[in-house]
Write an enzyme that holds these catalytic residues in place. Structure first.
Site, PDB file in Angstrom:
ATOM      1  N   ASP A 190      -7.000  -6.222   3.886  1.00 59.64           N
ATOM      2  CA  ASP A 190      -6.470  -4.858   3.926  1.00 59.64           C
ATOM      3  C   ASP A 190      -6.425  -4.333   5.357  1.00 59.64           C
ATOM      4  O   ASP A 190      -7.457  -3.979   5.925  1.00 59.64           O
ATOM      5  CB  ASP A 190      -7.325  -3.950   3.039  1.00 59.64           C
ATOM      6  N   GLY A 191      -5.212  -4.285   5.887  1.00 64.71           N
ATOM      7  CA  GLY A 191      -5.013  -3.661   7.193  1.00 64.71           C
ATOM      8  C   GLY A 191      -4.368  -4.581   8.211  1.00 64.71           C
ATOM      9  O   GLY A 191      -4.899  -5.644   8.525  1.00 64.71           O
ATOM     10  N   GLY A 192      -3.183  -4.183   8.674  1.00 66.32           N
ATOM     11  CA  GLY A 192      -2.542  -4.914   9.761  1.00 66.32           C
ATOM     12  C   GLY A 192      -1.963  -6.261   9.383  1.00 66.32           C
ATOM     13  O   GLY A 192      -1.760  -7.103  10.266  1.00 66.32           O
TER      14      GLY A 192
ATOM     15  N   MET B 252     -11.965   5.069  -0.584  1.00 68.50           N
ATOM     16  CA  MET B 252     -12.624   5.305   0.702  1.00 68.50           C
ATOM     17  C   MET B 252     -13.227   6.701   0.620  1.00 68.50           C
ATOM     18  O   MET B 252     -12.784   7.650   1.287  1.00 68.50           O
ATOM     19  CB  MET B 252     -11.582   5.185   1.833  1.00 68.50           C
TER      20      MET B 252
ATOM     21  N   HIS C  28      -1.226  -1.258  -4.334  1.00 65.02           N
ATOM     22  CA  HIS C  28      -2.493  -0.861  -3.703  1.00 65.02           C
ATOM     23  C   HIS C  28      -2.472   0.642  -3.436  1.00 65.02           C
ATOM     24  O   HIS C  28      -1.551   1.171  -2.819  1.00 65.02           O
ATOM     25  CB  HIS C  28      -2.658  -1.636  -2.400  1.00 65.02           C
TER      26      HIS C  28
ATOM     27  N   MET D  23      -8.595   8.520  -0.023  1.00 65.09           N
ATOM     28  CA  MET D  23      -9.411   8.890   1.144  1.00 65.09           C
ATOM     29  C   MET D  23      -9.895  10.329   1.012  1.00 65.09           C
ATOM     30  O   MET D  23      -9.154  11.190   0.525  1.00 65.09           O
ATOM     31  CB  MET D  23      -8.574   8.774   2.417  1.00 65.09           C
TER      32      MET D  23
ATOM     33  N   MET E  37     -11.766  -5.383   4.968  1.00 65.95           N
ATOM     34  CA  MET E  37     -11.014  -4.444   5.805  1.00 65.95           C
ATOM     35  C   MET E  37     -10.815  -5.083   7.171  1.00 65.95           C
ATOM     36  O   MET E  37     -11.779  -5.336   7.896  1.00 65.95           O
ATOM     37  CB  MET E  37     -11.790  -3.126   5.958  1.00 65.95           C
TER      38      MET E  37
ATOM     39  N   ASP F 148      -4.557   3.850  -1.941  1.00 63.82           N
ATOM     40  CA  ASP F 148      -5.627   4.199  -1.011  1.00 63.82           C
ATOM     41  C   ASP F 148      -6.086   5.643  -1.207  1.00 63.82           C
ATOM     42  O   ASP F 148      -5.340   6.588  -0.932  1.00 63.82           O
ATOM     43  CB  ASP F 148      -5.139   4.013   0.430  1.00 63.82           C
TER      44      ASP F 148
ATOM     45  N   HIS G   2      -8.311   1.562  -4.120  1.00 62.93           N
ATOM     46  CA  HIS G   2      -9.271   1.375  -3.029  1.00 62.93           C
ATOM     47  C   HIS G   2      -9.869   2.729  -2.680  1.00 62.93           C
ATOM     48  O   HIS G   2      -9.196   3.585  -2.115  1.00 62.93           O
ATOM     49  CB  HIS G   2      -8.508   0.762  -1.829  1.00 62.93           C
TER      50      HIS G   2
ATOM     51  N   GLY H  40      -2.883   3.723   8.057  1.00 57.82           N
ATOM     52  CA  GLY H  40      -2.002   2.570   8.034  1.00 57.82           C
ATOM     53  C   GLY H  40      -1.464   2.303   9.434  1.00 57.82           C
ATOM     54  O   GLY H  40      -1.695   3.072  10.365  1.00 57.82           O
ATOM     55  N   GLY H  41      -0.788   1.186   9.565  1.00 56.06           N
ATOM     56  CA  GLY H  41      -0.081   0.885  10.807  1.00 56.06           C
ATOM     57  C   GLY H  41      -0.952   0.456  11.977  1.00 56.06           C
ATOM     58  O   GLY H  41      -0.511   0.470  13.124  1.00 56.06           O
TER      59      GLY H  41
ATOM     60  N   SER I   5       0.844  -1.199   0.000  1.00 52.37           N
ATOM     61  CA  SER I   5       0.000   0.000   0.000  1.00 52.37           C
ATOM     62  C   SER I   5       0.875   1.244   0.000  1.00 52.37           C
ATOM     63  O   SER I   5       1.682   1.451   0.918  1.00 52.37           O
ATOM     64  CB  SER I   5      -0.898   0.010   1.240  1.00 52.37           C
TER      65      SER I   5
END
Ligand code: DX5
Ligand code: ZN
Length: 227
Positions: free
Chosen positions: A177-179, A72, A37, A41, A141, A39, A70, A148-149, A12
């Site tokens: 997506d995420g973590g 958002m 990827h 937003m 998700m 993102d 993606h 992130g993070g 990402s």
């Protein structure tokens, strides 16, 4: 873009150096990334702002593989054509972002892109039931979108397992997506995921001037995921 359930690692760009998107894309692809990827937003659907279709179009020439966008943002519909024109191969929209997700997915396919459906951690798999013929990817998700993070929410792994069963033989990717980390990658793939988005865990320690850590991070993630 022939369909395959083999593992894809999708770094990402949210975790990259925003002043060097082109160089970052070239570096992660050279170091083994399968997809990139991206993102988007809007500071409204999620509490953070990144960038729009102009930046996507600018980075597209620096990606030789798959550009996975993606969204958002809410509403998404007025911008779908702009992201398709920017060269997105996959465009994902959130089921929570508007009242007419079916129409959004049809629009994405009509624009020539693969249609992705993103679902927040609090959304159940029944949201997908009547959309199975209209999607090419489900973005699960595994954190609350926006940053992130964050740490993966563990109960989402069971959701992936149930989604995988629901999908059956249909050619639909399951993207996480995420973590995503070395510690949870194997469980995610075992549950049915085939695309692992990874921001922090790919970009940590490297830079376009020092890209070797990206390669080591991607290779370690792939090994962990398939172990
Ligand atoms: C979160 C984004 C994710 C995020 C992943 O809203 O959709 O793509 O950047 O980053 P990590 O891997 O750091 O959780
Ligand atoms: Zn994302």
């Amino acid at each position: 873009m022939p369909f395959s359930r083999s593992l894809k690692i999708a770094p990402s760009l949210l975790a990259s150096d925003f002043s060097q998107f082109g160089a970052e894309c070239r570096a992660i692809e050279a170091q083994g990334a399968d997809w990139v990827h991206v993102d988007v937003m809007d500071g409204h659907f999620v509490p953070n702002l990144t960038f729009g279709p102009g930046i996507c179009a600018a980075i597209r020439p620096h990606i030789s593989k798959i550009m996975d966008v993606h969204l958002m943002i809410a509403p998404a519909d007025p911008y779908l054509e702009a992201f398709a024109n920017a060269g997105a191969d996959v465009i994902s929209v959130h089921v929570e972002a508007g009242p007419h997700i079916h129409r959004s997915l049809q629009t994405i396919r009509a624009l020539g892109a693969k249609a992705g459906l993103a679902i927040n951690p609090g959304t159940g798999i029944e949201a997908v039931d009547y959309l199975l013929d209209d999607i090419d990817l489900i973005n699960v998700m595994t954190v609350n979108p926006g940053f992130g993070g964050q740490t993966l929410i563990p109960d989402q792994i069971e959701k992936v397992r149930r989604l995988r069963a629901l999908i059956g033989g249909r050619p639909i990717h399951i993207e996480i997506d995420g973590g995503v980390t070395l510690a949870n990658a194997a469980a995610l793939v075992a549950a049915g995921a085939d695309v692992l988005v990874a921001g922090s865990s790919v970009f940590k320690g490297g830079s376009p001037a020092n890209p070797a850590p990206y390669g080591a991070n991607i290779a370690a993630l792939r090994t962990a995921a398939l172990s």
